[in-house]
Design a protein around this motif. Structure first.
Motif, PDB file in Angstrom:
ATOM      1  N   THR A   1       0.830  -1.203   0.000  1.00  0.00           N
ATOM      2  CA  THR A   1       0.000   0.000   0.000  1.00  0.00           C
ATOM      3  C   THR A   1       0.862   1.248   0.000  1.00  0.00           C
ATOM      4  O   THR A   1       0.547   2.238  -0.658  1.00  0.00           O
ATOM      5  CB  THR A   1      -0.917   0.018   1.238  1.00  0.00           C
TER       6      THR A   1
ATOM      7  N   LEU B   1       2.524   1.348  -3.663  1.00  0.00           N
ATOM      8  CA  LEU B   1       1.661   1.363  -4.850  1.00  0.00           C
ATOM      9  C   LEU B   1       1.562   2.737  -5.517  1.00  0.00           C
ATOM     10  O   LEU B   1       1.740   2.850  -6.736  1.00  0.00           O
ATOM     11  CB  LEU B   1       0.273   0.812  -4.491  1.00  0.00           C
TER      12      LEU B   1
ATOM     13  N   PHE C   1       2.690   4.639 -10.019  1.00  0.00           N
ATOM     14  CA  PHE C   1       1.848   5.240 -11.048  1.00  0.00           C
ATOM     15  C   PHE C   1       2.664   5.961 -12.114  1.00  0.00           C
ATOM     16  O   PHE C   1       2.283   6.012 -13.273  1.00  0.00           O
ATOM     17  CB  PHE C   1       0.829   6.202 -10.417  1.00  0.00           C
TER      18      PHE C   1
ATOM     19  N   TYR D   1     -22.108  -1.732  15.920  1.00  0.00           N
ATOM     20  CA  TYR D   1     -21.823  -1.622  14.499  1.00  0.00           C
ATOM     21  C   TYR D   1     -20.331  -1.790  14.218  1.00  0.00           C
ATOM     22  O   TYR D   1     -19.929  -2.400  13.229  1.00  0.00           O
ATOM     23  CB  TYR D   1     -22.313  -0.289  13.941  1.00  0.00           C
TER      24      TYR D   1
ATOM     25  N   SER E   1     -17.567  -5.330  11.028  1.00  0.00           N
ATOM     26  CA  SER E   1     -16.520  -5.587  10.034  1.00  0.00           C
ATOM     27  C   SER E   1     -15.611  -6.720  10.481  1.00  0.00           C
ATOM     28  O   SER E   1     -14.676  -7.080   9.769  1.00  0.00           O
ATOM     29  CB  SER E   1     -15.713  -4.324   9.761  1.00  0.00           C
TER      30      SER E   1
ATOM     31  N   MET F   1      -3.453  -6.802  -5.805  1.00  0.00           N
ATOM     32  CA  MET F   1      -2.874  -5.472  -5.912  1.00  0.00           C
ATOM     33  C   MET F   1      -1.957  -5.369  -7.127  1.00  0.00           C
ATOM     34  O   MET F   1      -1.906  -4.356  -7.815  1.00  0.00           O
ATOM     35  CB  MET F   1      -2.092  -5.126  -4.641  1.00  0.00           C
TER      36      MET F   1
ATOM     37  N   ARG G   1      -6.783  -1.529   7.465  1.00  0.00           N
ATOM     38  CA  ARG G   1      -8.028  -1.090   6.829  1.00  0.00           C
ATOM     39  C   ARG G   1      -8.548   0.206   7.432  1.00  0.00           C
ATOM     40  O   ARG G   1      -9.714   0.555   7.276  1.00  0.00           O
ATOM     41  CB  ARG G   1      -9.078  -2.195   6.927  1.00  0.00           C
ATOM     42  N   GLY G   2      -7.685   0.912   8.190  1.00  0.00           N
ATOM     43  CA  GLY G   2      -8.049   2.229   8.695  1.00  0.00           C
ATOM     44  C   GLY G   2      -9.200   2.237   9.670  1.00  0.00           C
ATOM     45  O   GLY G   2      -9.911   3.220   9.784  1.00  0.00           O
TER      46      GLY G   2
ATOM     47  N   ALA H   1      -6.642  -0.912  -0.508  1.00  0.00           N
ATOM     48  CA  ALA H   1      -5.897  -0.390  -1.643  1.00  0.00           C
ATOM     49  C   ALA H   1      -5.667  -1.484  -2.674  1.00  0.00           C
ATOM     50  O   ALA H   1      -5.408  -2.623  -2.327  1.00  0.00           O
ATOM     51  CB  ALA H   1      -4.572   0.174  -1.171  1.00  0.00           C
ATOM     52  N   GLY H   2      -5.757  -1.134  -3.956  1.00  0.00           N
ATOM     53  CA  GLY H   2      -5.437  -2.086  -5.003  1.00  0.00           C
ATOM     54  C   GLY H   2      -6.625  -2.842  -5.560  1.00  0.00           C
ATOM     55  O   GLY H   2      -6.490  -3.555  -6.531  1.00  0.00           O
TER      56      GLY H   2
ATOM     57  N   ASP I   1     -10.759   0.830  -5.971  1.00  0.00           N
ATOM     58  CA  ASP I   1      -9.648   1.680  -5.555  1.00  0.00           C
ATOM     59  C   ASP I   1      -8.855   2.190  -6.747  1.00  0.00           C
ATOM     60  O   ASP I   1      -8.460   3.355  -6.798  1.00  0.00           O
ATOM     61  CB  ASP I   1      -8.732   0.883  -4.617  1.00  0.00           C
ATOM     62  N   ILE I   2      -8.639   1.313  -7.730  1.00  0.00           N
ATOM     63  CA  ILE I   2      -7.869   1.694  -8.905  1.00  0.00           C
ATOM     64  C   ILE I   2      -8.576   2.837  -9.648  1.00  0.00           C
ATOM     65  O   ILE I   2      -7.942   3.824 -10.045  1.00  0.00           O
ATOM     66  CB  ILE I   2      -7.688   0.488  -9.851  1.00  0.00           C
TER      67      ILE I   2
ATOM     68  N   ARG J   1      -8.283   6.007  -7.652  1.00  0.00           N
ATOM     69  CA  ARG J   1      -6.943   6.589  -7.686  1.00  0.00           C
ATOM     70  C   ARG J   1      -6.632   7.257  -9.026  1.00  0.00           C
ATOM     71  O   ARG J   1      -5.768   8.121  -9.096  1.00  0.00           O
ATOM     72  CB  ARG J   1      -5.893   5.525  -7.355  1.00  0.00           C
TER      73      ARG J   1
ATOM     74  N   ASN K   1      -8.190   4.556   2.545  1.00  0.00           N
ATOM     75  CA  ASN K   1      -8.858   3.272   2.359  1.00  0.00           C
ATOM     76  C   ASN K   1      -9.410   2.803   3.698  1.00  0.00           C
ATOM     77  O   ASN K   1      -8.651   2.510   4.608  1.00  0.00           O
ATOM     78  CB  ASN K   1      -7.874   2.226   1.824  1.00  0.00           C
ATOM     79  N   ILE K   2     -10.719   2.797   3.817  1.00  0.00           N
ATOM     80  CA  ILE K   2     -11.338   2.283   5.041  1.00  0.00           C
ATOM     81  C   ILE K   2     -12.203   1.105   4.634  1.00  0.00           C
ATOM     82  O   ILE K   2     -13.303   1.279   4.120  1.00  0.00           O
ATOM     83  CB  ILE K   2     -12.178   3.366   5.738  1.00  0.00           C
ATOM     84  N   ALA K   3     -11.668  -0.104   4.821  1.00  0.00           N
ATOM     85  CA  ALA K   3     -12.337  -1.284   4.279  1.00  0.00           C
ATOM     86  C   ALA K   3     -13.112  -2.031   5.343  1.00  0.00           C
ATOM     87  O   ALA K   3     -12.915  -1.812   6.531  1.00  0.00           O
ATOM     88  CB  ALA K   3     -11.301  -2.201   3.649  1.00  0.00           C
ATOM     89  N   GLY K   4     -13.984  -2.896   4.919  1.00  0.00           N
ATOM     90  CA  GLY K   4     -14.645  -3.817   5.845  1.00  0.00           C
ATOM     91  C   GLY K   4     -16.153  -3.813   5.737  1.00  0.00           C
ATOM     92  O   GLY K   4     -16.755  -2.834   5.304  1.00  0.00           O
TER      93      GLY K   4
ATOM     94  N   THR L   1     -19.334  -0.964   3.967  1.00  0.00           N
ATOM     95  CA  THR L   1     -20.192  -0.058   4.724  1.00  0.00           C
ATOM     96  C   THR L   1     -19.425   0.736   5.782  1.00  0.00           C
ATOM     97  O   THR L   1     -19.854   1.805   6.176  1.00  0.00           O
ATOM     98  CB  THR L   1     -21.343  -0.824   5.414  1.00  0.00           C
ATOM     99  N   VAL L   2     -18.293   0.221   6.241  1.00  0.00           N
ATOM    100  CA  VAL L   2     -17.545   0.928   7.285  1.00  0.00           C
ATOM    101  C   VAL L   2     -17.028   2.275   6.764  1.00  0.00           C
ATOM    102  O   VAL L   2     -17.190   3.310   7.404  1.00  0.00           O
ATOM    103  CB  VAL L   2     -16.373   0.070   7.812  1.00  0.00           C
TER     104      VAL L   2
ATOM    105  N   ALA M   1     -19.931   4.609   6.109  1.00  0.00           N
ATOM    106  CA  ALA M   1     -20.432   5.170   7.366  1.00  0.00           C
ATOM    107  C   ALA M   1     -19.551   6.324   7.831  1.00  0.00           C
ATOM    108  O   ALA M   1     -20.033   7.309   8.406  1.00  0.00           O
ATOM    109  CB  ALA M   1     -20.490   4.085   8.440  1.00  0.00           C
TER     110      ALA M   1
END
Lengths: 502, 309
Positions: free
Chosen positions: A43, A46, A50, A195, A199, A328, A404-405, B34-35, B39-40, B43, B61-64, B68-69, B72
């Protein structure tokens, strides 16, 4: 032949070579830092790709990927904290060797096994990609279920002492993996109406808590400073005679990794556990496994690095990304206008061949860069222990959240850390917890998909295909063997207990 | 947990109080790792968009939880003009009807739809099935299995709708993504799948029909479901930009203008060509109406197929 030469020329430009060196070295260091693994490394890198041409960007990403898989073993061996989940199985024998003062040999074997596995999987990719991809297609949900069951059995082997405690921890990991969305219906479960939990719990925060944070707690709570000292990292490569003696182990680990890599969606962590489990049954030195036996390091490291090359097999032959990492890479290809898919090999042969050349150079670069990287970690770990441990805590949390932030992952890492500390104090092995977490989701979804496919008839699993039947027979043999050896041990113990009285 | 909630609430509070004015930086939330495919596109969209808007932007990137995460997170920033989300169809138009989420369709200021690709019904190239009629007929004897990239995704919904609107006998088997599902199709574990042109081309499959109102360019011999006598079977995979609700009209217009300029730019068009996504722009009002309509349609499908109460 022309095309191979042209491909090699593409890979041997100064830009590509520079990208390989930077990528591989950064990968080793990122992999070595607990919490930061392959996905985080990719990440980070990546966006840089570009602006590059396709070969250079592939070189950078492949370097980061392969480097990070190897780098995880350095911290696994030095401080019992796998830098990445893929290296979790390396701690089983790597850390005991360090405690016995054989840190140089342990790192040497890890490095050589990584290199060996990486190169062998490149060869498998180049020679057998279409055939292996075709064979991998035979692995449907039911076959994968059988394979995962087989891998789950290695919990018994890594439970060091108490099988019951090991199984308990394995169940706990399995339970953790079930939090979140149900893979089949999509409904939330075990979220307690929160909630944030929908995840689910992911692998990295749990691994970081279970290994890195609990290790920090253990070190701080030990009064004996001598035992808590981190030994100086050295790298002693095994001699040719030793390599020859353990060649079978190297080959077995690499082939297992190479094959698992070709199955979409299984991954390097699972490969390392499966390979370790097979070493427990087949290695001539299996009695010493878990007590600091190089075969254990070889089993883990050769297989997880063998995944790196062969994970490109489904991508290149079928256009199916095998895991997050290859997905990726496919994304990076798309940015450069190359559409991965069934015709990639035919349409873009030169690019694909360049990719092969890059993979091999990356593995050589990894071998060369291992020395300065280990040197860097030696320097880092010479800092006062407070700084080292503080740094580990910091990177663990960064790694946990950057996947995943999601801030929930920080809480998960902290709680797992405390839980793991308590478990370790109580003599519970932590590896089964991670095994449950790694294999749990695959076990569950393959079982449930299998039941959908067989219309709810579980007995049909055993006769579904030859592959499935063979795997289930292996499982039965394994269980019978374990029970038999347990029984004869018990008889021996009883006889020994009775004889003094007689 | 309370501590987490308190700190999250505090963070949101800080965000809403300090940044009610448009700043020089913009967060673009992508609700996938990401990726990934979305996302591509995001970006490639991001540099042109931020240039148009005159800001520096960062992709987060906030995945999950089926995207929906991250979605939200955007909804949670009510009134914040410095955050937008690059959203997939599922998180906006399916998930709110499927699960209890902290956001709904009314939580957003709709900016624009960027791309949209119709879905195809496809079978493996080696399959002896050549038409929908044949598929329906053969399914009577032994029900087929259809794959998807997960429960509640568009491939799932499109097929669920088809089984409701036709006599097709088929059961759902979800996979963890399109890739594993394709592997299963190759191994004949599943027999049918609905997905976009990208999947169709990459894996060399046989299309039977298209979930669109008219035939698709390049696939002139693939009939639509309407031609085959089945109404209201239109499903496409689309993406769009949303901002949190409560931002000023001025800011919303600025976003909309920048988005329009971006999708019309040569750079984005070249990218779309290369990566097999079709640019299909909808302005703010149209996009809002479009999402509202899709939410209704999807809700009905979920209900008919027995996926929700």
């Amino acid at each position: 032949m022309d095309i191979v030469l042209a491909a090699a020329a593409n890979a041997f430009t100064w830009q590509a070579l520079l990208a390989i060196v930077i990528g591989t070295w950064a990968g080793i260091i990122i992999g070595g830092l607990p919490g930061l693994g392959s996905v985080v490394g990719l990440t980070i890198f990546l966006p840089f790709t570009f602006g590059m041409d396709v070969i250079t960007s592939m070189a950078l990403l492949i370097g980061v990927y392969c480097g990070s898989v190897y780098g995880g073993s350095i911290t696994a061996i030095l401080i019992n904290t796998p830098g990445t989940p893929q290296a979790a199985a390396t701690t089983f024998d790597g850390y005991p060797m360090t405690q016995q003062g054989k840190v140089g040999e342990a790192l040497g074997w890890a490095t050589f096994a990584s290199f060996f596995g990486g190169v062998l999987s490149c060869v498998m990719l180049i020679v057998g990609a279409p055939q292996l991809a075709k064979f991998a297609v035979n692995f449907g949900s039911i076959e994968v279920f059988a394979l995962v069951c087989l891998a789950m059995l290695c919990i018994v082997g890594v439970s060091q002492g108490s099988t019951l405690k090991g199984i308990l921890c394995g169940m706990m990991g399995f339970l953790f993996s079930m939090v979140g969305s149900d893979p089949i219906t999509g409904a939330d479960r075990f979220t307690f109406g929160q909630y944030a939990l929908s995840s689910g719990l992911t692998l990295i925060p749990v691994v970081v808590g279970a290994f890195a944070l609990s290790e920090v707690f253990v070190r701080f709570s030990t009064r004996d400073d001598e035992a808590a000292r981190i030994p100086e990292a050295r790298l002693i490569f095994p001699g040719l005679r030793d390599i020859g003696r353990r060649m079978i182990e190297l080959l077995r680990g690499s082939f297992i990794g190479g094959f698992i890599g070709a199955l979409p969606g299984t991954g390097a962590a699972a490969a390392a556990f499966i390979s370790y489990a097979s070493a427990q049954k087949l290695s001539p030195r299996r009695k010493n496994l878990g007590k600091g036996e190089p075969d254990g390091i070889i089993a883990s490291e050769s297989s997880n690095n063998a995944v790196t090359g062969s994970s490109f097999i489904p991508t290149l032959a079928l256009g199916i990304p095998g895991d997050v990492v290859t997905a990726m890479m496919m994304g990076a290809m798309v940015i450069h206008g190359i559409t991965p898919g069934v015709r990639l090999m035919a349409d873009q042969a030169q690019t694909v061949y360049s990719l092969f050349v890059v993979l091999i150079i990356v593995n050589v670069a990894m071998l060369i860069l291992s020395k300065p990287s280990v040197g860097l970690f030696r320097y880092l770990f010479k800092l006062p222990q407070g700084f080292v441990m503080g740094g580990i805590v910091m990177f663990s949390f960064i790694g946990a959240v950057s996947v995943r932030g999601n801030p929930l992952d920080l809480v998960v890492a902290a709680i797992t850390g405390l839980l793991a500390y308590v478990l370790r104090r109580g003599g519970y092995p932590l590896a089964p917890l991670v095994i449950g977490m790694v294999l749990g989701p695959e076990l569950e979804s393959s079982l449930r998909r299998g039941l959908l496919i067989s219309r709810g008839d579980f007995t049909a699993f055993f006769t579904h295909s030859t592959i499935a039947s063979v795997l289930f027979v292996l499982i039965a043999l394994f269980i019978a063997g374990t029970l038999w050896s347990g029984f004869s041990q018990w008889r021996k113990d009883r006889a020994a207990g009775e004889s003094p009285a007689a | 947990m309370t501590l987490l909630r308190a700190s999250l609430a505090a963070a949101t509070l800080v965000a809403t109080t300090t940044s009610a004015v448009a700043a020089d930086t913009l967060d673009i939330v992508v609700p996938f790792a990401a990726g990934g495919a979305t996302d591509i596109v995001a970006r490639s969209f991001e540099p042109i968009f931020s240039e148009q808007l005159g800001v520096t932007s960062v992709i987060r990137n906030i995945a999950g939880a089926s995207a929906t995460v991250g979605t939200a997170e955007v909804a949670d920033n009510e009134g914040n003009p410095n955050i937008i989300g690059y959203e997939p169809a599922g998180a906006l138009s399916i998930q709110p009807s499927l699960k209890d989420l902290p956001y709904g369709p009314e939580s957003f200021t709709y900016v624009c739809r960027t791309v949209s690709n119709p879905m195809f019904l496809m079978v493996s190239k080696d399959s002896d099935i050549d038409s929908i009629d044949q598929l329906v007929e053969e399914s009577q004897e032994y029900p087929f299995l259809y794959g998807s990239s997960g429960p509640g995704t568009l491939p799932h919904l499109a097929m669920a709708a088809l089984t409701v609107k036709s006599d097709l006998q088929a059961q759902h088997v979800p996979y963890s993504g399109s890739g594993p599902a394709m592997n299963a199709l190759d191994g004949n574990e599943i027999q049918v799948m609905a997905d976009t042109e990208t999947i169709l081309e990459n894996y060399d499959l046989k299309p039977l029909a298209v979930f669109a109102e008219s035939r698709v360019e390049g696939y002139e011999d693939v009939p639509t479901f309407e031609e085959l006598g089945m109404q209201d079977l239109e499903f496409s995979v689309w993406q769009g930009i949303v901002a949190p609700k409560g931002i000023s009209q001025e800011r919303a217009d600025a976003f909309a203008d920048a988005c329009k300029a971006t999708v019309e730019s040569d750079r984005f068009e070249t990218f779309a060509d290369k990566s097999g996504v079709s640019i299909d722009y909808l302005g703010a009002e149209d996009f809002k109406a479009f999402v509202a309509r899709r939410v209704e349609v999807n809700k009905q499908v979920l209900k008919d197929a027995g996926l929700t109460e």
